[in-house]
Design an enzyme around this catalytic site. Structure first.
Site, PDB file in Angstrom:
ATOM      1  N   GLU A 181       0.824  -1.213   0.000  1.00 38.31           N
ATOM      2  CA  GLU A 181       0.000   0.000   0.000  1.00 38.31           C
ATOM      3  C   GLU A 181       0.856   1.260   0.000  1.00 38.31           C
ATOM      4  O   GLU A 181       0.534   2.234  -0.681  1.00 38.31           O
ATOM      5  CB  GLU A 181      -0.948  -0.001   1.207  1.00 38.31           C
ATOM      6  CG  GLU A 181      -1.966  -1.120   1.203  1.00 38.31           C
ATOM      7  CD  GLU A 181      -3.043  -0.960   0.137  1.00 38.31           C
ATOM      8  OE1 GLU A 181      -3.814  -1.900  -0.058  1.00 38.31           O
ATOM      9  OE2 GLU A 181      -3.120   0.108  -0.514  1.00 38.31           O
ATOM     10  N   GLU A 466     -12.155  -0.569 -10.438  1.00 34.97           N
ATOM     11  CA  GLU A 466     -11.696  -1.528 -11.457  1.00 34.97           C
ATOM     12  C   GLU A 466     -12.597  -1.620 -12.680  1.00 34.97           C
ATOM     13  O   GLU A 466     -12.113  -1.798 -13.806  1.00 34.97           O
ATOM     14  CB  GLU A 466     -11.538  -2.920 -10.830  1.00 34.97           C
ATOM     15  CG  GLU A 466     -10.391  -3.039  -9.847  1.00 34.97           C
ATOM     16  CD  GLU A 466     -10.707  -2.439  -8.489  1.00 34.97           C
ATOM     17  OE1 GLU A 466      -9.754  -2.129  -7.742  1.00 34.97           O
ATOM     18  OE2 GLU A 466     -11.908  -2.265  -8.169  1.00 34.97           O
TER      19      GLU A 466
END
EC number: 3.2.1.-
Length: 566
Positions: A181, A466
């Site tokens: 991350e 996405e």
């Protein structure tokens, strides 16, 4: 994103001498750590990575000519203006793009008002959220939003974000962070901001933070562990028991590293080497015992079941820990970074291209299925047994396959473009079949249900990007107007169901028209979702795919058209 790490069960031993030497070099190239007194180790001049040698016998690297990245030469190498040439366009397209720009401004303004300096905004309670993924780092939304603000020409807001990075972004922190991350959000965001603007502060912060991630690679195989303590990484603290340590996620199988995490470093780490002149980052990403190139060595050596890459690998033995294969969470961006590494290398990284081609062939052979209703999807694989579900995270794959298809032979190109269109259509169906016209976290193809969540725990939507990511790629590569129409449907659904008084919030159930909100404006909503929607309604030369590849957080990194050492 992975849950918080458990106790550090797998802390790595003190760094070996070779790693310490490389870290010294990285420190010289990136600048001194915070609070280093002038002359204590080295003094960096002019912000360009010029370092005075430390006392004692200089190494070969210390005596070489100082490295300077030639930013102006880089900008001249771009084939298109970053923000495009703004040709005439139809009023509807412009109006839709301006609406998305307004949504970005609304999301940013509320973050700035109620949560500036925190990692994310809680829009219902009008306060900030810190979370536990970033190891003491703050301002995730600031760094994630920088390039989106710049591309959308939100100049005042971009300057606000830049000022926060200059004045308030503290890297001298000590805490447990997700290597993955921090890399995709912070390193990716800072690198993109530097390449877009040439502002030195973004480069220096990226290099300093990148250095802090290097000890994660200190494992017997060089495969990094998933969690790192971001304590100060100078040569003294490397031997401290609470600094520079790494371990695996407590929930990961038998102390293993995760494919999508250690496989999603290559783009960023190669650029850290490009900007610093220091090969340690690229080596981490790729061919020495200590690098991202080494990761490929390990993966090429280990046997792949049916040619597939399982999600869990031991950083100690270099062997798979269990045979779970997914193109969604835990696996997704590994595949994405293979094809993008090849594209970023200006199509010279043939190893990455072959790994991608072989992996996609195995995926198509073993995981791609067609439902009774004619929907193409990518199933998950558990030791040879198929689980007929697809996660929202896996919906990036339509765009990825289309991107790769552009560079296949003519016959294969059409085959893969068709496959990409079918998968993207399936993901669109997961949105179209919900009451909110937003898609669930996962959807299944069993028990007579198709492209719908069948479990309560999978019905939520957290502003994920996405699906619109694939719309953007499919639009750019086909110019079929349905992808813009599908994207506009998402805009309307976000406005109707996710916009609240002080920002945007995820929802807990996409199958009710009166959903409850989760009180979280994710940083990736500004980095990815709104950026991809905006680009969907831009001309193709805005962040042209000829010049840029997007990291898995949608931060644009340049294709290496040439070498930019001055």
């Amino acid at each position: 994103s992975p849950p918080a790490a458990a106790e550090p069960r797998h802390a790595s031993p003190a760094a070996p001498r070779r790693l310490r030497e490389k870290l010294r070099t990285a420190a010289r190239m990136a600048g001194p750590p915070a609070h280093t007194a002038p002359g204590s180790r080295q003094q960096v001049q002019g912000g360009e990575g010029r370092a005075e040698p430390a006392t004692g016998a200089p190494s070969a690297r210390e005596t070489r000519a100082p490295f300077r990245f030639d930013y102006q030469r880089f900008r001249r190498s771009l084939r298109h203006p970053v923000r495009g040439r703004r040709p005439s366009e139809d009023p509807e397209t412009r109006a839709r793009r301006m609406k998305i720009k307004e949504m970005m401004k609304f999301a940013w303004d509320n973050y700035k008002q109620y949560a500036l300096g925190k990692n994310e905004l809680r829009p219902l309670t009008k306060n900030g959220h810190i979370g536990n993924m970033f190891g003491g780092l703050r301002g995730a939304t600031v760094v994630d939003a920088l390039d989106t603000l710049y591309i959308m020409e939100l100049e005042e807001e971009f300057q606000e974000a830049k000022k926060w990075v200059e004045k308030s972004f503290d890297l001298n922190v000590n805490g447990e962070a997700s290597l993955f991350e921090v890399n995709i959000r912070y390193i990716g965001g800072l690198l993109a901001a530097y390449y877009l603007t040439g502002e030195e502060v973004f480069k220096s912060k990226a290099l300093e933070l990148g250095e802090k991630l290097l000890p994660a690679f200190n494992t017997p195989t060089g495969i990094p562990r998933g969690v790192i303590n971001l304590g100060r990484q100078d040569t003294r603290s490397l031997l401290s028991p609470c600094s520079g340590m790494s371990w695996s996620w407590g929930w990961a199988s038998a102390g293993s590293s995760i494919l999508a995490e250690f496989g999603t470093l290559h783009l960023e780490f190669l650029h850290l080497s490009e900007l610093s002149g220091n090969p340690v980052f690229a080596e981490k990403a790729s061919t020495s015992q200590l690098g991202v190139m080494n990761i490929r060595k390990v993966l090429n050596r280990v046997e792949k079941p049916q040619g597939l890459y399982p999600n869990f690998l031991s950083p100690v033995t270099g062997n798979w820990v269990q045979h779970h294969v997914s193109i969604g969470g835990l696996g997704d961006s590994f595949y994405e970074y293979l094809i993008k590494s090849w594209l970023m290398s200006d199509k010279k990284d043939s190893e990455a291209k072959k790994m991608y081609d072989d992996a996609l062939e195995a995926i198509e052979k073993h995981l791609v299925k067609k439902s009774a209703g004619g929907l193409t999807y990518i199933a998950e694989w558990r030791g040879g047994i198929l689980d007929h579900k697809m996660g929202h995270l896996a919906c990036f794959s339509g765009g990825m396959i289309a991107l790769g298809a552009e560079h296949a032979g003519e016959e294969r190109k059409q085959h893969y473009m068709d496959l990409a269109a079918e998968i993207t259509n399936t993901c669109h169906e997961s949105y179209a079949r919900s009451d909110t016209k937003l898609g669930p976290e996962a959807f299944r193809f069993d028990a007579g249900s198709e492209a719908m969540a069948t479990r309560l725990s999978e019905r939520y939507y957290i502003l994920r990007p996405e699906v619109v990511e694939s719309y953007m790629y499919m639009w750019r590569l086909t110019h079929d107007p349905k992808y813009r129409q599908w994207g506009w449907e998402v805009v309307k659904a976000l406005e109707k169901h996710c916009r609240v008084e002080a920002g945007f919030s995820g929802i807990r159930d996409v199958y009710t028209t009166t959903p409850t909100h989760d009180n979280m404006q994710q940083s990736f909503f500004l980095a990815e979702t709104l950026k991809y929607l905006y680009l969907l309604f831009c001309e193709d030369d805005v962040l042209s795919l000829d010049d840029w590849v997007f990291n898995t957080e949608a931060h644009p990194l340049p294709v290496n058209h040439t070498n930019f050492k001055a």
